[in-house]
Each structure stands twice: as structure tokens, then as C-alpha cells.
Design a protein around this motif. Structure first.
Motif, PDB file in Angstrom:
ATOM      1  N   THR A 264      -9.770  35.296 -19.887  1.00 22.74           N
ATOM      2  CA  THR A 264      -9.060  36.571 -19.778  1.00 22.74           C
ATOM      3  C   THR A 264      -9.947  37.627 -19.128  1.00 22.74           C
ATOM      4  N   THR A 265      -9.344  38.470 -18.293  1.00 29.18           N
ATOM      5  CA  THR A 265     -10.112  39.486 -17.585  1.00 29.18           C
ATOM      6  C   THR A 265     -10.564  40.607 -18.506  1.00 29.18           C
ATOM      7  N   SER A 266      -9.936  40.735 -19.640  1.00 29.09           N
ATOM      8  CA  SER A 266     -10.398  41.662 -20.685  1.00 29.09           C
ATOM      9  C   SER A 266     -10.096  41.022 -22.035  1.00 29.09           C
ATOM     10  N   ARG A 267     -10.873  41.394 -23.035  1.00 28.27           N
ATOM     11  CA  ARG A 267     -10.697  40.772 -24.344  1.00 28.27           C
ATOM     12  C   ARG A 267      -9.348  41.115 -24.962  1.00 28.27           C
ATOM     13  N   ILE A 268      -8.736  40.140 -25.605  1.00 28.18           N
ATOM     14  CA  ILE A 268      -7.484  40.354 -26.339  1.00 28.18           C
ATOM     15  C   ILE A 268      -7.826  40.282 -27.820  1.00 28.18           C
TER      16      ILE A 268
ATOM     17  N   ARG B 163     -11.700  39.960 -36.394  1.00 32.68           N
ATOM     18  CA  ARG B 163     -10.461  40.266 -35.681  1.00 32.68           C
ATOM     19  C   ARG B 163     -10.037  38.999 -34.950  1.00 32.68           C
ATOM     20  N   ALA B 164      -8.745  38.798 -34.807  1.00 28.59           N
ATOM     21  CA  ALA B 164      -8.262  37.655 -34.035  1.00 28.59           C
ATOM     22  C   ALA B 164      -8.623  37.870 -32.572  1.00 28.59           C
ATOM     23  N   VAL B 165      -8.975  36.784 -31.880  1.00 30.23           N
ATOM     24  CA  VAL B 165      -9.547  36.884 -30.544  1.00 30.23           C
ATOM     25  C   VAL B 165      -8.819  35.954 -29.578  1.00 30.23           C
ATOM     26  N   GLY B 166      -8.594  36.443 -28.356  1.00 24.40           N
ATOM     27  CA  GLY B 166      -8.176  35.591 -27.255  1.00 24.40           C
ATOM     28  C   GLY B 166      -6.685  35.356 -27.156  1.00 24.40           C
TER      29      GLY B 166
ATOM     30  N   ILE C 292      -9.204  33.684 -35.362  1.00 21.98           N
ATOM     31  CA  ILE C 292     -10.240  34.466 -36.014  1.00 21.98           C
ATOM     32  C   ILE C 292     -11.555  33.699 -35.862  1.00 21.98           C
ATOM     33  N   PRO C 293     -12.688  34.389 -35.798  1.00 24.27           N
ATOM     34  CA  PRO C 293     -13.966  33.715 -35.521  1.00 24.27           C
ATOM     35  C   PRO C 293     -14.293  32.558 -36.459  1.00 24.27           C
TER      36      PRO C 293
END
Length: 569
Positions: free
Chosen positions: A145-149, A178-181, A186-187
Motif C-alpha cells: 500500500t502507498t500509505s498505511r491503512i 491497531r489493525a494494519v494493512g 492486528i500485530p
């Protein structure tokens, strides 16, 4: 992500009715595949199995998700063809790289876990609900992704309370997770299920290839067959513990099964509820329950007469679903080699191959989160990083575990890496390994200076050579240097005349052993001395591995006064 934000957020009968009607309409004439039964009230599609949300932490930590539903005018497959249309409603368009990631994940899992039967359309449905297909396909050429979601902070205010588990490495938050991507892991979940699907050596939740494969692996856990309705529902609920989430994902799943088309990256349709957060690039997490839905399935206006079969007809609250016990995982049956190659290295070097195993159940499917011990045994000084003789690692979502790289010591010989599953009595797997002495396939002189001396004198220059193996400098290679006699055929013998070396006591020696090349593969011989014998002599160097080199030495006598006198005129 939990149903908490966006203009499509609804609870109770309205959400149930809209989602149920959507699935009912989308399922009415679909192609063969995974289906849900439709009952007379239109809600059977969503209540077909008595499956309760599991009690463990879901993939997303129950973060918010998009609740937009697909349109009812689905992109039908022409003539019942299984081919995908190239054009159609914007909602059916999936960005090219995102679509490719879903399909690659389906193929990978079909090869490694054929019993699960995860369809790419299910991954697409989850990706739509979680991130709007990576926010309309805003990914680079590699799928990142071009910026984090990012989802909202999971601090217990409206969402789960999950303290930081990754030191902010993925989500930038060192207090809470936080949920990512694009698939919203979540991590802590990513630490177990993360995958490297694009082969770049990284498990990146912001990469759609990595995230899609990880999501597929997670959906398949517990010996599931996703063509079985109860397994499918349980898999989706494991991703997010919400009945509304289940209904929304199923709606998009049915929609995508009717047909999709590829659109350029960055041009995918964003959810109506999408309101970007300027700091993270994720949708807003602020609920707006007062706003009304804008989909074709919105609630009827006052005064409207209900029509038979009207999809917007209010439905009664669904009956409570009795709780059921989660499926009991099948027991661990064995641990097997999962593609480990030859384990061999030269002294002082790192092994290029790593021990790879897979823990399986009785059906031959990988078992995640199993502790595997890798242990070095035998007469060797080879170790794992940190000088350890054993390490314990957990299997990933595919049941595999890969050992750290082995580091060979200075002792040559064979040894064994033994692998066991901690807490289980399944037979161990033993991997033979070997440390060998370094070798060279080439020996060359560093310079081409002529090596000459007068009888009884010291040679002005020394012999310097470089050893290589496969073109690279060969460190620590054993070399022997011998002054040899010229012979016709057979192995040359040591010369008893001519140039020689001297030992520590000044005694003449014509063979040197236990010489070793340095870190750069270079070896410099001790000084050479000539005796009274004049002529041309040969020095032969032989390296471990078979590389040889011969060097010419000349002992030139000075001319006598008679030989140097000028003839009389």
C-alpha cells in the motif's frame, strides 16, 4: 474490523433484513460453488448454521469495518460462462494487483492445503469489507500500500482493549495495537500468521500478496472445509466476532461469485462510507448512526406500500443462535521434512540451507502454533545463532517452522539436527549434516615477477598465490608446497637439490605442509634459498580440493673471469 463506523452502520432487524435480502438476491441464480440455503423469510442465507462467534481474539481485534452492501443488479456471467466480464458495475471492479493477490493466494493454498477449498472471491469479500480493496487499489508494483491503512486504537473505548505487542513496528503505536494493512491484521495475529507471498524476504501486513495469503491460511485453520456452510461461517466469524460482519462478508462473497472485472490500480470504487483519516489513510472510526443508508436496500419511506418480495421489507429480529462448542482441532500426528536441502558447510562458514519441517494432523494438514525444537547432536562445534545448541520455534499458519541458520565451527565431520514437537510423542525427524574443510578450485600467482637467485644466495622475491572457489576467495584452504624433480609421467618426487626453504633451526627443507590461505584467499610462502646447484627448478603448490600451480625458479651462476674477458683484437 467491527461494525462501528461509516454511513452504512446499522444494527438489529434493519441490518439483518438488508444483508439477508442482498444474499438472497445474489444467490438466486449463481454458478455452482459455495451456497447458503434461503428460507421463506429471506434470512436463511445468513442463519444457516448454528455457529457462535469464537471466544479467542479475532484477526482484526474487532476493529471497525465497512458495512456497505453490494448492489442487487449483479454482474451476471454471460451465457453461464466461467470467464469474467471485462466491464460492469464499478462495485464489481477489483484493482488488478489486488485481484492477482487474491487469486495467487487461492492457488497457493489449493496446493498446500487442498482440503480447505478457499475461493479467491471470499478473500475479495473480506478485503472489500476491511479496506475497500486496499482503498481502491492504492498499491505499488509489488503490492504494498502507498500509505498505511490503520484501524482505530484498540484501547477498549468502543473496541477491544489490546495492549501493544509489536513495539509500534507495524502500527506506529507503542501503547495499544491497531489493525494494519488491506486485510486488517492486528500485530499479535500477524506474528503467527504472517506470510511472505511475493518472495521479497519480508512478511509485510501492508503488502496485499502477503496479507491475502495470511488471511487465507487463517480461514483454513482447524481442518476446515470452506465448502461446508458451518466451516465457512465459523471461518468468517473467526476473522471478526460479529454477526453483522458475517452477513456483510457473505453479501459481497455472493456478489463476487456472480462475476468481477479487473480495473487499474488506484481506480477501484471506494465504499460510500469511506471518510479518510488524514493521519493514517484509514476510514474514520467515528460511528454515525443517525445517517441513513444510500444503497438500493435502504428502508422504505413512510406511506410506501409494501410489495411482494420487496427486498426492503422489514424482517423480524433473527432468533437467538444457541451457542455451540468450537470445532476441536485434530491431534498432531507427525512432523515431517518440508523441503530441507543438503546441510553442508565449510569450517567457519554459515550453512546456506536451513532445516524446514511441517507439523501435520491425521489428515495431513498443517497445524499452527505448535512448538518445535531443533537440536544439534554429535561431535561438532556447529551452533545456532548465539552459540546455542537448540532452539524452540512455533509453527506458522501453514504448520511450517524453519530453523535459524547453522554456523559451522572449526571441527570437520558429520553431525545431526534432530527435530521434535514439544509436548507431543510423535517420532522425531533427524537431518544429517556435515562440516568440511575449505577447498579451492583455482590457484594463481599474484604477480608474474621472475624468481631468480645466484648459487648460495637468497631469492629476492617470495612466492604469493591466491586461492579461489567458484570465483570467490577461499579462506582457510590447506596448501602444500614442494620442490619437485622433473619426471616423465607419474607423480613427481621431491627434489634433493636446488632451491629450498629453512625451518626455525635453519635446516634445509623442500616440502612445506599445513599452510593456509588468509581471509582474502592469499598465501605468501616463506623465503627461498639457493644452494650451489645452478639451473631451472620447479616449485609445486597443491591446495585442498585439487587445485595445483607450478612456479619456475632459476639459479643463475655468475660468469667466470675467462667467460667475461673481451677477445684480443
Amino acid at each position: 474490523m467491527a461494525a462501528q463506523f461509516g454511513r452504512r452502520f446499522r444494527r438489529g432487524a434493519t441490518t439483518t433484513a438488508v444483508a439477508a435480502a442482498a444474499v438472497a438476491a445474489l444467490s438466486a441464480s449463481q454458478a455452482p460453488g459455495i451456497t447458503h440455503a434461503i428460507t421463506g423469510d429471506g434470512q436463511g442465507a445468513l442463519e444457516a448454521s448454528d455457529v457462535s462467534p469464537p471466544s479467542d481474539t479475532p484477526v482484526t481485534g474487532n476493529s471497525p469495518y465497512y458495512t456497505d452492501l453490494p448492489p442487487l443488479n449483479t454482474p451476471a456471467k454471460p451465457d453461464g460462462s466461467t470467464g469474467l466480464p471485462v466491464t460492469g458495475p464499478s462495485e464489481a471492479g477489483i484493482p488488478a494487483t489486488v485481484l492477482a493477490a487474491y487469486k495467487r493466494a487461492e492457488q497457493t493454498i489449493a496446493s498446500s492445503d487442498p482440503g480447505c477449498k478457499v475461493p479467491w472471491q471470499l478473500l475479495a469479500a473480506i478485503g472489500k469489507v476491511e479496506s475497500g480493496q486496499a482503498r481502491g487499489g492504492k498499491v505499488d508494483a509489488d503490492g504494498t500500500t502507498t500509505s498505511r491503512i490503520l484501524g482505530p486504537v484498540l484501547n477498549g473505548v468502543g473496541f477491544a482493549n489490546i495492549s501493544d505487542t509489536d513495539n509500534g513496528a507495524y502500527d506506529g503505536d507503542t501503547t495499544h495495537d491497531r489493525a494494519v494493512g488491506p486485510m486488517q491484521f492486528i500485530p499479535s495475529t500477524w506474528a503467527t500468521w504472517g506470510q511472505d507471498a511475493n518472495g521479497d524476504g519480508r512478511k509485510d501486513p501492508n503488502n496485499i500478496y502477503d496479507a491475502a495469503l495470511a488471511a487465507g491460511r487463517y480461514l483454513c485453520v482447524g481442518d476446515r472445509d470452506l465448502t461446508v456452510q458451518a466451516d465457512l461461517d465459523r471461518a468468517i466469524l473467526g476473522y471478526n466476532h460479529s454477526r453483522e460482519y458475517l452477513r456483510t462478508v457473505l453479501s459481497w462473497f455472493e456478489y463476487y461469485k456472480r462475476g468481477t472485472h479487473e480495473v487499474p490500480d488506484g481506480t477501484g470504487a471506494l465504499p460510500d462510507s469511506d471518510t479518510p483519516d488524514s493521519s493514517s489513510g484509514s476510514p474514520s472510526s467515528s460511528p454515525s448512526p443517525s445517517s441513513s443508508p444510500t444503497s438500493p436496500a435502504s428502508s422504505p419511506k413512510p406511506g410506501d406500500k409494501p410489495k411482494p418480495g420487496n427486498a426492503t421489507k422489514p424482517k423480524p429480529e433473527p432468533k437467538p443462535v444457541p451457542p455451540t462448542r468450537p470445532a476441536t482441532p485434530l491431534p498432531v500426528s507427525r512432523v515431517e521434512n518440508a523441503g530441507t536441502g543438503v546441510l553442508s558447510a565449510v569450517t567457519g562458514r554459515q550453512f546456506s540451507e536451513r532445516v524446514t519441517v511441517r507439523v501435520e494432523n491425521v489428515r495431513g494438514r498443517g497445524v499452527a502454533k505448535q512448538r518445535v525444537r531443533f537440536e544439534i547432536s554429535g561431535d561438532t562445534d556447529t551452533t545456532f545463532p548465539g552459540g546455542r545448541k537448540s532452539v524452540v520455534l512455533a509453527t506458522g499458519g501453514d504448520g511450517k517452522a524453519v530453523s535459524p541458520a547453522l554456523k559451522a565451527g572449526e571441527k570437520t565431520g558429520a553431525f545431526t539436527v534432530r527435530v521434535t514437537v514439544v509436548g507431543h510423542t510423535v517420532p522425531a525427524v533427524a537431518f544429517p549434516a556435515r562440516v568440511t574443510a575449505p577447498t579451492a578450485d583455482t590457484l594463481v600467482r599474484i604477480d608474474n615477477k621472475a624468481l631468480t637467485a645466484a648459487p648460495g644466495a637468497e631469492f629476492a622475491d617470495t612466492v604469493a598465490v591466491r586461492a579461489t572457489f567458484g570465483g570467490d576467495a577461499a579462506q582457510g584452504v590447506a596448501v602444500t608446497a614442494t620442490m619437485i624433480k622433473p619426471v616423465q609421467g607419474g607423480d613427481p618426487a621431491e627434489n634433493d637439490k636446488g632451491p629450498h626453504f629453512k625451518d626455525a633451526d635453519g635446516k634445509t627443507i623442500r616440502t612445506l605442509t599445513d599452510l593456509r590461505t588468509g581471509a582474502d584467499g592469499v598465501l605468501r610462502l616463506p623465503k627461498l634459498f639457493a644452494d650451489a646447484e645452478a639451473g631451472t627448478f620447479t616449485l609445486r603448490l597443491t591446495a585442498a580440493g585439487g587445485a595445483t600451480l607450478t612456479v619456475e625458479l632459476q639459479v643463475i651462476a655468475s660468469p667466470t673471469p675467462t667467460e667475461s674477458a673481451t677477445p684480443a683484437s
